[in-house]
Each structure stands twice: as structure tokens, then as C-alpha cells.
Design a protein around this motif. Structure first.
Motif, PDB file in Angstrom:
ATOM      1  N   ALA A  67      -8.291  -1.918  -4.789  1.00 30.04           N
ATOM      2  CA  ALA A  67      -6.958  -1.637  -5.301  1.00 30.04           C
ATOM      3  C   ALA A  67      -6.984  -0.480  -6.296  1.00 30.04           C
ATOM      4  O   ALA A  67      -7.872  -0.387  -7.150  1.00 30.04           O
ATOM      5  N   GLY A 103      -2.667  -3.273  -5.060  1.00 30.05           N
ATOM      6  CA  GLY A 103      -2.914  -4.586  -5.633  1.00 30.05           C
ATOM      7  C   GLY A 103      -2.351  -5.706  -4.790  1.00 30.05           C
ATOM      8  O   GLY A 103      -1.919  -6.726  -5.322  1.00 30.05           O
ATOM      9  N   SER A 104      -2.343  -5.526  -3.484  1.00 29.34           N
ATOM     10  CA  SER A 104      -1.760  -6.516  -2.578  1.00 29.34           C
ATOM     11  C   SER A 104      -2.544  -7.828  -2.624  1.00 29.34           C
ATOM     12  O   SER A 104      -3.736  -7.856  -2.933  1.00 29.34           O
ATOM     13  N   ALA A 134       0.855  -1.192   0.000  1.00 33.04           N
ATOM     14  CA  ALA A 134       0.000   0.000   0.000  1.00 33.04           C
ATOM     15  C   ALA A 134       0.886   1.236   0.000  1.00 33.04           C
ATOM     16  O   ALA A 134       2.113   1.148   0.176  1.00 33.04           O
ATOM     17  N   ASP A 185      -4.358   0.957  -1.806  1.00 31.48           N
ATOM     18  CA  ASP A 185      -3.891  -0.422  -1.909  1.00 31.48           C
ATOM     19  C   ASP A 185      -3.248  -0.612  -3.275  1.00 31.48           C
ATOM     20  O   ASP A 185      -3.808  -0.210  -4.296  1.00 31.48           O
TER      21      ASP A 185
END
Length: 504
Positions: free
Chosen positions: A60, A46-47, A31, A44
Motif C-alpha cells: 500500500a 490501503g485496500s 487503487a 494500492d
């Protein structure tokens, strides 16, 4: 770690992250925190396991504003956002601290200093999360100790002969003198009646056996009439002018305490509203996208913090898609809850493969059984097939436009009343066709009912005129929003939502 304006900090497992968290549940770049002019935002990146803000999952790539006190969760790690405090260096004087002359404060019991110390201690003892009733009671208890009076009240005038008790302490002595409250109308004066003074005009005081009474107005809010009221039947008591001034000071401090409570409550409410608005945004489709042979462009601006407008795009099992725009009657939290319910229902209906009429009929029954009489929503729902075939159901909305190379026109459609208003309705539908490049434009009434400074409405004719000169979905939304801002100003009176769907 202290964040600076314009700074962007990446949080993750990688060693080159500004905030490194060595845990397998945290992605390498999980993040990011960014400080903008309008506040601090978290995004975020794209965790794998997601980021949560105050238990709410983030989408995301969509930054969300955060406030002091928020809790940011990345896997098993929780980060708390605290306000920043400026710091200043301290220097010890040449003389040692032991050489500084000190004076002991031991106020004489019963004196003004003692009373003031009691008042300060009372304010300090009030918890930060207390309400007006308990804060007022704690203040009154200390005042009764200091003055020797028997009863303390904080009252709010609510009618010609009534006063609402906000807080109380001590004995229950009966009624309150309206004459004394009238004499205390000026917040800079303390109204004081005693047996030694002329009490003949204050019949309620004499008749109840009260021998001494004081009243002073609290400055809480300009639209509120709060008073602190103290009295006693004890003939041994006596309040001199100095003590009366002390009661006046206590009332002013009590007003400050009440203002602080109201301000804290307002801040908490606004914080909850901002979070609810973020949830509303996440329920809307992305501003642009493409599904089942159609593309869309969406823009939604709330007239207030919580919007009653809603819109959506959802794929059906047969390869067609649902497109809808709706408007909940009313504002604030009830409208927001109704909007979220409608959004969830329509997404589920699309997944079940229902027709627009079936989806709207079911939603109508569901909302009517669970809503008040004044809680309902208008809705325009269209199913668009890969071949451009449209099946539309209009639930009291009437704000759909078909835009072709030849121009724009209102799309008439059968349906019924707003959803949630009348039970037992079998909603109908209308069919149309989108040729390649044609657009279906859905709006809420905040578009045509938006008013100019002179009170004139934007109107359906202006909407059709604007759309007659546009050529793409992006052009539809951008030009119409620009014309609305030019007509009504940058701040809209009502929610405005525009969804343009183009057949590819």
C-alpha cells in the motif's frame, strides 16, 4: 478506458470513482492508476483485500510501474492493461464500393509471383511465439517448394571448420561448402554454384555429388554470422538468376523474422527483469522509519536493473533490532535470488531472537550447501538494543562507520569470510555503544569503490570526511549520495546502498 498523460484514476466500489467496481471484495477507494512522464503506475490505496499485479501483491502507498499486457487484480475483478491506438475517421467516397474496379491476383504456379506469394504465406504462418529453429524450418520448407532444391539449412559459423545448424528442412546431403559461404559474405549478393559453372575450387560440393548450391548471408545481428544455404543432387533441377534473387529476398525476410524473435525475447527478458526489480524493492525497508528506539534513513540505487545489494531492519523479541547491509557477488538474476534468500533468512533470524553471530553462521551454512563456488555475499549485521548497545558481526564486508558529534570512524568488528564461501565457520562478534544522537552507518562497496571519470576511487577517506560534517541520518545519506554523484556522475558503475541508523 483510455488513460491520458497526467491523469489519475481511482478504482473502487464508491460511485464517485473513475472506475467503479460494484463488489464487496473491492474497497471504496481500492487503487489508483496514474500516467506520468516515465510511464503508467498503479498504487494500492490501503485496500482491505489488497491489489495484485500479475499475481504479485502490491504494498500500500508504493506506486509500481505497469506495462501493456499486465494483469491487475482487485478482489475477483481482473483488469488487463492494453496499449492505446490512435483513431482516424473514415469517409465513404461518393462512388459506391461496388463501382470500384478490382483486379484478381491469381499468380501463375512456378512464376516469381507464385514464389513471392508462397514466401508471404510462410511468414504469415509463423506463430508469434515461435523460436528461430522452427521459424527457420518453416521458411526453408517453402523455399524448397519454390526452388525445387532438396536441402535447406540456416547455419551460424562458430569456428574455422564448423557451422552450427540453426534450422533445417529437406534431405540430409552431407557437408556444407565453406567456399560458398565465403563467397556469400556480402549480404547484398547471392553465391550460386551449379554443375554448368566452374566448380573445381569447391571440392566439398563436387565430392558430395551436389549439382547446385546457393548461399546468402542473413543480417540478424552484427556479431552473428548466419547464412541460408540451399543445395540439391538432382540433375533435373535448375535455378535461374531470377530465382536466385528470390532466395536472396527470402534470406533478407528471414533475417527480419529472426531479429523480431530476438527483439521479442529481449523485451520479455527486460519485462521480467523490471518485475524482479520491483520485488527487490519490496524486500527493502521503507526509506525512513523507526523501531525499538532507533530511526533509520535508507537509499539504494542499483548500478544495473537487478541489484546485488541488500539491506534490512527487523525487530527482535527482546525489543532490540537487527540492522544490516550486504552485497552479493555478481550481477543479474542469480545475484538477485541470493539477495532475496539472505533477506528472508535474516528476517527469520531476528524473529527467532538469534544473535548476529548465530544468524550469520546459519546463513553461511545454508547458502554454501545450495550455491555454486562463485556465489556468496558480504554482510554486516548489527543488533542494536534500546540502551544503544551494539553487537555486530562482519562477514567479509568491513564497511561500517560510527558517527558521533566528535566525527566519524570506521567501526572494526570481528566476524569471518563472506557468507556462503567457506563451510564450518563459527562467526564472531564485536560490541560497541551508540550514545543518544550517534549513528551507525552501513554502506556497500559501491560507495568507496565508485570511480571518477579519470578512474580514481572515491575511497574510505572521503566517506569519513563527508560523515564528519553531517549531523543527522538524512544528512548522512543525502550528502554522501550527492558527493558520489559529483565525483562519479549521475550513473553509478556499481550498486550503491547507504543505511544510517540513529539512536533516538
Amino acid at each position: 478506458m483510455r488513460l491520458q498523460r497526467g491523469q489519475r484514476l481511482v478504482i473502487g466500489r464508491a460511485l464517485d470513482c473513475q472506475i467503479s467496481i460494484n463488489n464487496p471484495s473491492v474497497s471504496r477507494q481500492h487503487a489508483a492508476l496514474e500516467v506520468r512522464d516515465e510511464g503508467v503506475f498503479v498504487e494500492d490505496l490501503g485496500s482491505r483485500h489488497g491489489t495484485r499485479l500479475n499475481e504479485m501483491p502490491l504494498r500500500a502507498g508504493r506506486p509500481v510501474r505497469i506495462e501493456a499486457g499486465d494483469m491487475l487484480q482487485l478482489g475477483p475483478t481482473t483488469l488487463r492493461i492494453d496499449p492505446a491506438y490512435a483513431r482516424v475517421k473514415t469517409d465513404m467516397m461518393t462512388a459506391e464500393a461496388g463501382h470500384v474496379r478490382t483486379i484478381m491476383l491469381e499468380p501463375r504456379k512456378g512464376g516469381a509471383e507464385h514464389s513471392l506469394r508462397m514466401l508471404v504465406d510462410a511468414v504469415r504462418s509463423i506463430p508469434s511465439d515461435v523460436d528461430e529453429q522452427n521459424a527457420g524450418r518453416m521458411m526453408l520448407e517453402r523455399l524448397l517448394q519454390a526452388t525445387g532444391l532438396e536441402r535447406g539449412l540456416i547455419v551460424r559459423l562458430v569456428g574455422g571448420s564448423e557451422a552450427q545448424i540453426v534450422a533445417s528442412a529437406g534431405a540430409q546431403l552431407g557437408s556444407v561448402s565453406r567456399s560458398l559461404l565465403a563467397a556469400a559474405e556480402d549480404p547484398n549478393q547471392v553465391a550460386h554454384l551449379s554443375q554448368e559453372d566452374d566448380l573445381r575450387f569447391a571440392h566439398s560440393v563436387v565430392g558430395s555429388g551436389v549439382r547446385e548450391a546457393l548461399a546468402v548471408r542473413l543480417m540478424v545481428r552484427s556479431d552473428d554470422d548466419h547464412f541460408m544455404y540451399l543445395d540439391t543432387r538432382n540433375s533435373a533441377g535448375g535455378v535461374d538468376a531470377g530465382m536466385a534473387e528470390f532466395v536472396g529476398a527470402a534470406a533478407r525476410i528471414c533475417g527480419f523474422v529472426f531479429e523480431s524473435i530476438a527483439r521479442r525475447r529481449d523485451e520479455e527478458t527486460m519485462r521480467d527483469v523490471r518485475r524482479a526489480r520491483e520485488v527487490q524493492k519490496r524486500l527493502l525497508p521503507e526509506p525512513t522509519g523507526m523501531v525499538s528506539g532507533v530511526s533509520w534513513r535508507l537509499e539504494s540505487r542499483p548500478g544495473s536493473l537487478l541489484a546485488g545489494d541488500f539491506a534490512g531492519m527487523a525487530v527482535r523479541p527482546d525489543g532490540s533490532c537487527f540492522a544490516w547491509v550486504g552485497d552479493v557477488v555478481g550481477k543479474g538474476a542469480p545475484a538477485a535470488m541470493l539477495m532475496a534468500t539472505a533477506q528472508s533468512w535474516l528476517h527469520a533470524s531476528a524473529a527467532r531472537g538469534e544473535s548476529p553471530a548465530q544468524a550469520v553462521t546459519g546463513l553461511n551454512e545454508f547458502l554454501h550447501a545450495r550455491s555454486a563456488a562463485d556465489e556468496f555475499a558480504t554482510l554486516f549485521l548489527a543488533a542494536i538494543g534500546p540502551d544503544g548497545a551494539i553487537e555486530a558481526c562482519d562477514a567479509g564486508h568491513g564497511l561500517a562507520f560510527l558517527v558521533t558529534i566528535a566525527g566519524a570512524r570506521v567501526l572494526d568488528s570481528d566476524g569471518g569470510p563472506p557468507v556462503g564461501a567457506v563451510p564450518g565457520i563459527e562467526f564472531g562478534s564485536t560490541k560497541a555503544v551508540l550514545e543518544r544522537g550517534d549513528r551507525l552507518l552501513l554502506v556497500t562497496d559501491g560507495v568507496h569503490e565508485q570511480r571518477s571519470g579519470e578512474g580514481e576511487q572515491f575511497g574510505i577517506e572521503r566517506v569519513v570526511g563527508v560523515l564528519g560534517a553531517t549531523r543527522t541520518g538524512a544528512d548522512d545519506v543525502g550528502t554522501l549520495m550527492a558527493e558520489l554523484a559529483r565525483f562519479a556522475g549521475e550513473r553509478f558503475d556499481d550498486d550503491v546502498t547507504i543505511l544510517s541508523v540513529t539512536r533516538s
